[in-house]
Design a protein around this motif. Structure first.
Motif, PDB file in Angstrom:
ATOM      1  N   LEU A  33      -0.860   2.358  -6.285  1.00 15.50           N
ATOM      2  CA  LEU A  33      -1.255   2.962  -4.842  1.00 15.50           C
ATOM      3  C   LEU A  33      -0.528   2.521  -3.551  1.00 15.50           C
ATOM      4  O   LEU A  33      -0.270   3.279  -2.777  1.00 15.50           O
ATOM      5  N   GLY A  34      -0.094   1.319  -3.393  1.00 14.87           N
ATOM      6  CA  GLY A  34       0.436   0.830  -2.393  1.00 14.87           C
ATOM      7  C   GLY A  34       1.882   1.381  -2.366  1.00 14.87           C
ATOM      8  O   GLY A  34       2.658   1.817  -1.328  1.00 14.87           O
ATOM      9  N   GLY A  35       2.658   1.315  -3.608  1.00 13.22           N
ATOM     10  CA  GLY A  35       3.792   2.065  -3.507  1.00 13.22           C
ATOM     11  C   GLY A  35       3.711   3.564  -3.083  1.00 13.22           C
ATOM     12  O   GLY A  35       4.858   4.056  -2.576  1.00 13.22           O
ATOM     13  N   PHE A  36       2.995   4.052  -3.792  1.00  7.16           N
ATOM     14  CA  PHE A  36       2.775   5.641  -3.542  1.00  7.16           C
ATOM     15  C   PHE A  36       2.494   5.783  -1.795  1.00  7.16           C
ATOM     16  O   PHE A  36       3.476   6.509  -1.257  1.00  7.16           O
ATOM     17  N   LEU A  37       1.883   4.933  -1.226  1.00  3.25           N
ATOM     18  CA  LEU A  37       1.709   5.474   0.435  1.00  3.25           C
ATOM     19  C   LEU A  37       2.767   5.049   0.949  1.00  3.25           C
ATOM     20  O   LEU A  37       3.291   5.631   1.923  1.00  3.25           O
ATOM     21  N   LEU A  38       3.491   3.923   0.801  1.00  2.00           N
ATOM     22  CA  LEU A  38       4.464   3.371   1.422  1.00  2.00           C
ATOM     23  C   LEU A  38       5.661   4.235   1.317  1.00  2.00           C
ATOM     24  O   LEU A  38       6.201   4.563   2.179  1.00  2.00           O
ATOM     25  N   ASN A  39       6.075   4.656  -0.122  1.00  2.00           N
ATOM     26  CA  ASN A  39       7.158   5.377  -0.153  1.00  2.00           C
ATOM     27  C   ASN A  39       6.908   6.998   0.292  1.00  2.00           C
ATOM     28  O   ASN A  39       7.980   7.591   0.648  1.00  2.00           O
ATOM     29  N   HIS A  62      17.062   8.112  -1.676  1.00  2.00           N
ATOM     30  CA  HIS A  62      17.095   8.297  -3.067  1.00  2.00           C
ATOM     31  C   HIS A  62      16.444   6.954  -3.793  1.00  2.00           C
ATOM     32  O   HIS A  62      15.928   7.451  -4.945  1.00  2.00           O
ATOM     33  N   LEU A  63      16.614   6.030  -3.288  1.00  2.00           N
ATOM     34  CA  LEU A  63      15.705   4.759  -3.814  1.00  2.00           C
ATOM     35  C   LEU A  63      14.262   4.910  -3.552  1.00  2.00           C
ATOM     36  O   LEU A  63      13.602   4.978  -4.742  1.00  2.00           O
ATOM     37  N   ALA A  64      13.708   5.596  -2.442  1.00  2.00           N
ATOM     38  CA  ALA A  64      12.432   5.881  -2.085  1.00  2.00           C
ATOM     39  C   ALA A  64      12.105   6.958  -3.125  1.00  2.00           C
ATOM     40  O   ALA A  64      10.791   7.028  -3.595  1.00  2.00           O
ATOM     41  N   LEU A  65      13.088   8.232  -3.502  1.00  2.00           N
ATOM     42  CA  LEU A  65      12.606   8.924  -4.169  1.00  2.00           C
ATOM     43  C   LEU A  65      12.404   8.388  -5.793  1.00  2.00           C
ATOM     44  O   LEU A  65      11.510   8.925  -6.219  1.00  2.00           O
ATOM     45  N   SER A  66      13.219   7.540  -6.118  1.00  2.00           N
ATOM     46  CA  SER A  66      12.873   7.007  -7.455  1.00  2.00           C
ATOM     47  C   SER A  66      11.786   6.245  -7.606  1.00  2.00           C
ATOM     48  O   SER A  66      11.339   6.246  -8.900  1.00  2.00           O
ATOM     49  N   ASP A  67      11.430   5.569  -6.450  1.00  2.00           N
ATOM     50  CA  ASP A  67      10.071   4.827  -6.583  1.00  2.00           C
ATOM     51  C   ASP A  67       8.846   5.916  -6.653  1.00  2.00           C
ATOM     52  O   ASP A  67       7.853   5.525  -7.168  1.00  2.00           O
ATOM     53  N   SER A 287       8.133  -1.137  -5.828  1.00  2.00           N
ATOM     54  CA  SER A 287       7.772  -0.035  -5.034  1.00  2.00           C
ATOM     55  C   SER A 287       7.220  -0.371  -3.520  1.00  2.00           C
ATOM     56  O   SER A 287       7.369   0.558  -2.669  1.00  2.00           O
ATOM     57  N   CYS A 288       6.688  -1.545  -3.644  1.00  2.00           N
ATOM     58  CA  CYS A 288       5.939  -2.012  -2.484  1.00  2.00           C
ATOM     59  C   CYS A 288       7.218  -2.908  -1.701  1.00  2.00           C
ATOM     60  O   CYS A 288       7.010  -3.010  -0.299  1.00  2.00           O
ATOM     61  N   PHE A 289       8.064  -3.489  -2.185  1.00  2.00           N
ATOM     62  CA  PHE A 289       9.205  -4.255  -1.518  1.00  2.00           C
ATOM     63  C   PHE A 289      10.233  -3.311  -1.146  1.00  2.00           C
ATOM     64  O   PHE A 289      10.901  -3.566   0.282  1.00  2.00           O
ATOM     65  N   ASP A 290      10.560  -2.244  -1.660  1.00  2.00           N
ATOM     66  CA  ASP A 290      11.572  -1.359  -1.202  1.00  2.00           C
ATOM     67  C   ASP A 290      11.589  -1.060   0.203  1.00  2.00           C
ATOM     68  O   ASP A 290      12.625  -0.918   0.851  1.00  2.00           O
ATOM     69  N   PRO A 291      10.395  -0.506   0.719  1.00  2.00           N
ATOM     70  CA  PRO A 291      10.449   0.093   2.096  1.00  2.00           C
ATOM     71  C   PRO A 291      10.941  -1.183   3.001  1.00  2.00           C
ATOM     72  O   PRO A 291      11.353  -0.868   4.269  1.00  2.00           O
ATOM     73  N   LEU A 292      10.655  -2.476   2.677  1.00  2.00           N
ATOM     74  CA  LEU A 292      11.383  -3.613   3.622  1.00  2.00           C
ATOM     75  C   LEU A 292      12.695  -3.450   3.780  1.00  2.00           C
ATOM     76  O   LEU A 292      13.150  -3.642   4.830  1.00  2.00           O
ATOM     77  N   LEU A 293      13.310  -3.036   2.723  1.00  2.00           N
ATOM     78  CA  LEU A 293      14.863  -2.827   3.089  1.00  2.00           C
ATOM     79  C   LEU A 293      15.328  -1.736   3.755  1.00  2.00           C
ATOM     80  O   LEU A 293      16.110  -1.895   4.465  1.00  2.00           O
TER      81      LEU A 293
END
Length: 354
Positions: A33-39, A62-67, A287-293
């Motif tokens: 759920l967290g990964g879905f909202l963030l991405n 594309h990283l966000a899309l793969s998540d 999926s939750c860490f990637d948005p930090l990048l």
């Protein structure tokens, strides 16, 4: 355990699946759920709030899309675990779940690696021409990655499915004896080229980046800010590889070896199965860490992110001004005479032109 059945003796050739602890289901749901909202929010920012994309922004999209594509599997996996490792949704949805999980997992690894290479080229190889600095080349590279991911997902879709183990219908389980050779072959054919090599490339790139950033003059406000942000980006990327991807690869490799060569070791197999689901929790956290990048790697994304938050009523004070450095394009920068200024120039360029 959530009503566990008594495990078979070690001498049994057939292990009946055990229900997993309810906390595994809860953590998976929360992380998905967290990964879905963030991405989803990140994709909205990329598509609607950032009209111009550089090479780095393209890779991050594309990283966000793969998540994001793994989201439909969350309720299916939660129900599977809540029902005591029983899959009631039929063969097709099982195959679709496997294909989506595979595409997400290896897509995240490959796009993270490409982001590492791009960051290295932009900072350490600042003065050298490289196709990684061209948006057109990055688009073709991303298309090639998606083609590979789709082919792998299609192979998993066609080769794997459901099977009956005792009273349980299993999907992507270590107990599926008829698929163990396929699991074994897929795991070890991908372990080196799809995990160890990308991980090694990322570590090498970020070690060189860290060395380059360490020479930034930290006596200035700009130097301190860029140095701190770059270190955070290095830390987050390596954390994703080490904490999210490595445990799953290790536990899965151990699991297929135990199931293939020591099927009579039922207690060991059941413990490895539990460890496998725990490693999936860690893998889901990426999926939750990637948005930090995206925030550490792109000033354009950070500014668009803040503008988007203001539109929904969340306001906060901006950080200190960087004296207009955010708007400088890397092509127009002049190399400074001192080494620390050159490194600062490089990092400023790569941050602002992503």
């Amino acid at each position: 355990m959530n009503g566990p059945s008594a495990p078979p003796s070690n001498g049994s050739l057939s292990c009946e699946p055990e229900p997993q602890h309810i906390s595994i289901t809860v953590f998976l749901c929360l992380l998905f759920l967290g990964g879905f909202l963030l991405n989803s929010f990140s994709l909205w920012v990329f598509c609607l709030r950032m009209p111009r994309w550089g090479p780095g922004t393209t890779l991050q999209f594309h990283l966000a899309l793969s998540d994001a594509i793994v989201t439909p599997t969350a309720p299916l996996m939660a129900a599977y675990l809540a029902l005591g490792s029983h899959w009631p949704f039929g063969r097709f949805l099982c195959q679709l779940k496997i294909a989506l999980l595979s595409t997400h997992f290896y897509g995240s690894i490959l796009f993270l690696t490409l982001i590492s290479v791009h960051r290295y080229v932009s900072v350490v190889q600042y003065s050298k021409a490289s196709p990684m600095k061209r948006v057109g080349f990055i688009h073709k590279l991303c298309a090639a990655v998606w083609l590979l991911l789709l082919l792998k997902g299609a192979a998993c879709f066609s080769l794997l499915g459901t099977s009956q183990v005792g009273n349980h219908t299993q999907c992507l389980s270590i107990h599926q004896g008829e698929y163990i050779q396929v699991y074994f072959s897929i795991n070890f054919s991908l372990l080196v080229p799809a995990f160890l090599v990308p991980f090694s490339v990322s570590v090498a790139c970020y070690c060189r980046l860290a060395s380059s950033v360490s020479r930034i003059n930290a006596s200035t406000a700009n130097g301190r800010a860029i140095k701190a942000k770059s270190r955070k980006m290095v830390a987050v990327c390596l954390l994703i590889f080490a904490v999210c991807f490595m445990p799953l690869n290790i536990v899965r490799s151990v699991g297929v070896v135990v199931r293939k060569y020591y099927p009579e070791q039922c207690r060991l197999l059941l413990r490895v199965e539990t460890a496998y689901y725990v490693s999936w929790i860690l893998a889901s956290a990426n999926s939750c860490f990637d948005p930090l990048l995206y925030c550490f790697g792109s000033q354009d994304f950070t500014r668009a992110f803040r503008r988007s938050l203001r539109k929904i009523g969340l306001r906060f004070e901006d950080g200190p001004s960087r004296n207009g450095l955010d708007s400088v394009d890397s092509v127009g920068l002049t190399t400074k005479t001192t080494q620390s200024s050159t490194v600062l120039d490089r990092e400023t360029a790569s941050t602002s032109s992503l």
